[in-house]
Write an enzyme that holds these catalytic residues in place. Sequence first.
Site, PDB file in Angstrom:
ATOM      1  N   LYS A 106      -7.431 -50.177  55.802  1.00  0.00           N
ATOM      2  CA  LYS A 106      -7.507 -48.899  55.100  1.00  0.00           C
ATOM      3  C   LYS A 106      -6.236 -48.090  55.344  1.00  0.00           C
ATOM      4  O   LYS A 106      -6.257 -46.956  55.824  1.00  0.00           O
ATOM      5  CB  LYS A 106      -8.733 -48.117  55.547  1.00  0.00           C
TER       6      LYS A 106
ATOM      7  N   ASP B  60     -11.099 -48.883  46.707  1.00  0.00           N
ATOM      8  CA  ASP B  60      -9.669 -49.008  46.969  1.00  0.00           C
ATOM      9  C   ASP B  60      -8.843 -48.547  45.766  1.00  0.00           C
ATOM     10  O   ASP B  60      -7.959 -47.704  45.888  1.00  0.00           O
ATOM     11  CB  ASP B  60      -9.362 -50.477  47.284  1.00  0.00           C
TER      12      ASP B  60
ATOM     13  N   GLU C 286      -6.825 -44.779  45.721  1.00  0.00           N
ATOM     14  CA  GLU C 286      -5.361 -44.631  45.655  1.00  0.00           C
ATOM     15  C   GLU C 286      -4.940 -43.857  44.416  1.00  0.00           C
ATOM     16  O   GLU C 286      -3.915 -43.191  44.408  1.00  0.00           O
ATOM     17  CB  GLU C 286      -4.673 -45.993  45.749  1.00  0.00           C
TER      18      GLU C 286
END
Lengths: 489, 489
Positions: B168, B231, B235
């Site tokens: 992470k 994920d 981002e």
Amino acid sequence: MTSTTYTSRVFPLETMEVPGGTETILRGGRHLFPLLPRAFAGVRRIGVIGWGPQGRAQALNLRDSLAGSGIRVTVGLRPGSASAADARAHGFTEEDGTLGDWLAVAADSDLLILLIADAALAAHHQEIFAALQPGAVIGLSHGFLLGHLRETGGEFPAGHGVIAVCPKGMGDSVRRLYQQGEEINGAGINSSYAVHADPDGRATDLALGWSVALGSPYTFRTTLDSEYLSDIVGERAILLGAVHGIVESLHTRFRLAGDDEITAYERSCENITGPIARTISHAGLRAVREGLDTAGRDVFDRAYTATYGPARELVAEIYDEVADGTELRSVILAERRLGSRPMSEIGGSPMWSVSDRAHARRAEQALPVEPFTAGVFLATMTAQIDEFAERGHPWSEIVNESVIEAVDSLLPYMHARNVAHMVDNCSRTARLGARRWGPRFQAAYEQIAYPAAERPADEALLAAFDGHPVHEALAAAAKLRPSVDISVA
Amino acid sequence: MTSTTYTSRVFPLETMEVPGGTETILRGGRHLFPLLPRAFAGVRRIGVIGWGPQGRAQALNLRDSLAGSGIRVTVGLRPGSASAADARAHGFTEEDGTLGDWLAVAADSDLLILLIADAALAAHHQEIFAALQPGAVIGLSHGFLLGHLRETGGEFPAGHGVIAVCPKGMGDSVRRLYQQGEEINGAGINSSYAVHADPDGRATDLALGWSVALGSPYTFRTTLDSEYLSDIVGERAILLGAVHGIVESLHTRFRLAGDDEITAYERSCENITGPIARTISHAGLRAVREGLDTAGRDVFDRAYTATYGPARELVAEIYDEVADGTELRSVILAERRLGSRPMSEIGGSPMWSVSDRAHARRAEQALPVEPFTAGVFLATMTAQIDEFAERGHPWSEIVNESVIEAVDSLLPYMHARNVAHMVDNCSRTARLGARRWGPRFQAAYEQIAYPAAERPADEALLAAFDGHPVHEALAAAAKLRPSVDISVA
């Protein structure tokens, strides 16, 4: 490259010179209305499904143009539609059979024009297709449904003609200019037409008749594919999304340089909707730069060449996403999220709070062209033109989707009020696309283009602009332009 | 809801309290390295394909952690890769068989970890799969390939284990904190792991061993699907895209309010990467607001409640597009366009030109938390947390992808230099996503959130923040946090 040559059994056609060849075009006008019954041979009942800006405008124009012909125009709405009251107020009523349930209207039409929102079309086209009577012709005003069918593996129903007439302007201006055209023969919005399926040979003249009845000053040929791509890309780029990003970024730029809010508004938004759009509309793209003094040209040149690259990259990205179908999937996803709440507001930024005060100063002075703003705007427009030309679009489509629709149909709405008045009078797909892509232009210009405008201009890019084939194409289209400018109350 | 319970034959596990239940976790540390040979039973050769930030970091950490175990780590690169020189400089060489052609390395590995760029993975995964020896395990560090296979109708090859260990944090911090962990046992980046296929029962301990060898302070369980979604969304939102949009919009806001460039920088970017990130990292989310005086809390509250709605809408939009596969298609399209030219610059806007001067003032004063900035940042973070919770992600995944990765891995890079140093040290998919979505946050905040912050705060939203279950989850994760902060040169 899309074929742009065609013949008609009904209308007198003309040839327009464009870069690298010619296009067949039909010059419109009310003197052609007597030919409409022949063009609509076999059509007694036209159904218009949907009462959004395009639905309303087209139903009204068709009804007016076909008055006395015996051809009936009926509006079809889904059960419980909130639009029914407005349709009735405009004279479409259940009592005289000109307003009804959409599937009933579909079953009762010889030409069925589908003008409901794209997401509704995606969800309900199969029911509508199933309701059609044998031989009925399907009419569209853009290529969305073709893209959706491709994406989902569907097809238009066999045995039916499929045609499109696509006004190069928002619905409201299609109606407004048609009404203004009662005095000035031929005022209206140019349209493209496409024949996607033609089982009985009637399709071309049906489409041309439809276009003439809408009031199109001139009609050119394209394909549903080409129309879909240029339409969805154009509204995300220079027509709506990019121009919103441009004015937001420029307003901030001028404010940070010390302008008060109203002056910054005049140098950004008001400049584009006012002197820049007016100059392009009446004298073409080059005239904007040629009207500047030497110092102004230097500013224009640096802004133009700094902007062109980032603009071209974004237009290419939009084009890829539209062609790939991802943009269409995004629209469907957005419509699902929006099922239970309104679309986000556009035009709530501080700059729009001074629109009224800026408008109030119009009488005091003739605003000169702001060279930086002009360079940014024209670079974005040219980037779209170049992307469309590289992808093989017909020149009439290029200049209408990149220039004429902007300056003669859309920007007058932002000029009359604000960005929301322009964007939110367009289709939901356009409104969503402008919200999606406008910020990309704003950020790319603030972060990449404007810092680069400190550097000297790129002479090769300027030479390409000066010798650009678009000037010839635009001049040819200008010969067909009615003398009237749209008047937005 | 993803199951977060698991067992290990090798490692001692712990239970972490999270809202509504518990999660099984593995607390990492160098004292576990002697257990690695048992975890890697049957694995003699680990191949790491790719030498981007993650490839380099993981190959180096694995090699160091497995030194003396007899397990060899080999780097595989495509023919002519420009990364070969750097891999050699880090001691992976053709001579000793630890550097080779990717397909040769694939054919010679018991565990093959795929860390090439997503577009390369999309283009070449079939060749790589075909090269695998029977029983070799496929290792991933995020779920992109699963999404791509779904989109294209492909599948992982039968008979092979498929596992993921997903740090992470960006690759550079995975290596940097591992090295800093040589002195402080357990410094590193938390990881999730997933077992997608486990034909012989080895998968869980293989994944846990891999994670321990990377230096993860703690490891939690997820699925490839859940990892992929959190994920790719994270981002684009608070981790990279949104925070860029936030600092650009705030810098402009403070400049327009009269701040000089450096003060505006300190109140926007420097405030987030400095006091706000530090407070969250050491004392949690509520501590940011609690540290403000009464006037500051009022400003925070109005900024928070004005921002939450637009932020949540954007995170929901991103989530829909990632889940639908459209975002992934956009990445593939972008990579095709970028085949022959570099990605556009990020961080060229005027605000970044004063980074150095703002950094130079750090010694002079302890910067106080700017309440407006804090409200905007925390509202965006909470919007992402809420979206993830609503979509059923495990709490460890939520707090790592929304909070810990931001304050302990990524923001320190923007603090050390600028936004490019943070964004462009991440994967290409992340870099493209930040460029795509950052401007949406910027525009939504400038045009919708900030004007709304003039109005009184929404008490219901503030109460929800105050009583939010994330505080408990974050406190549980904080107990596992090593005492060292990352140091970015």
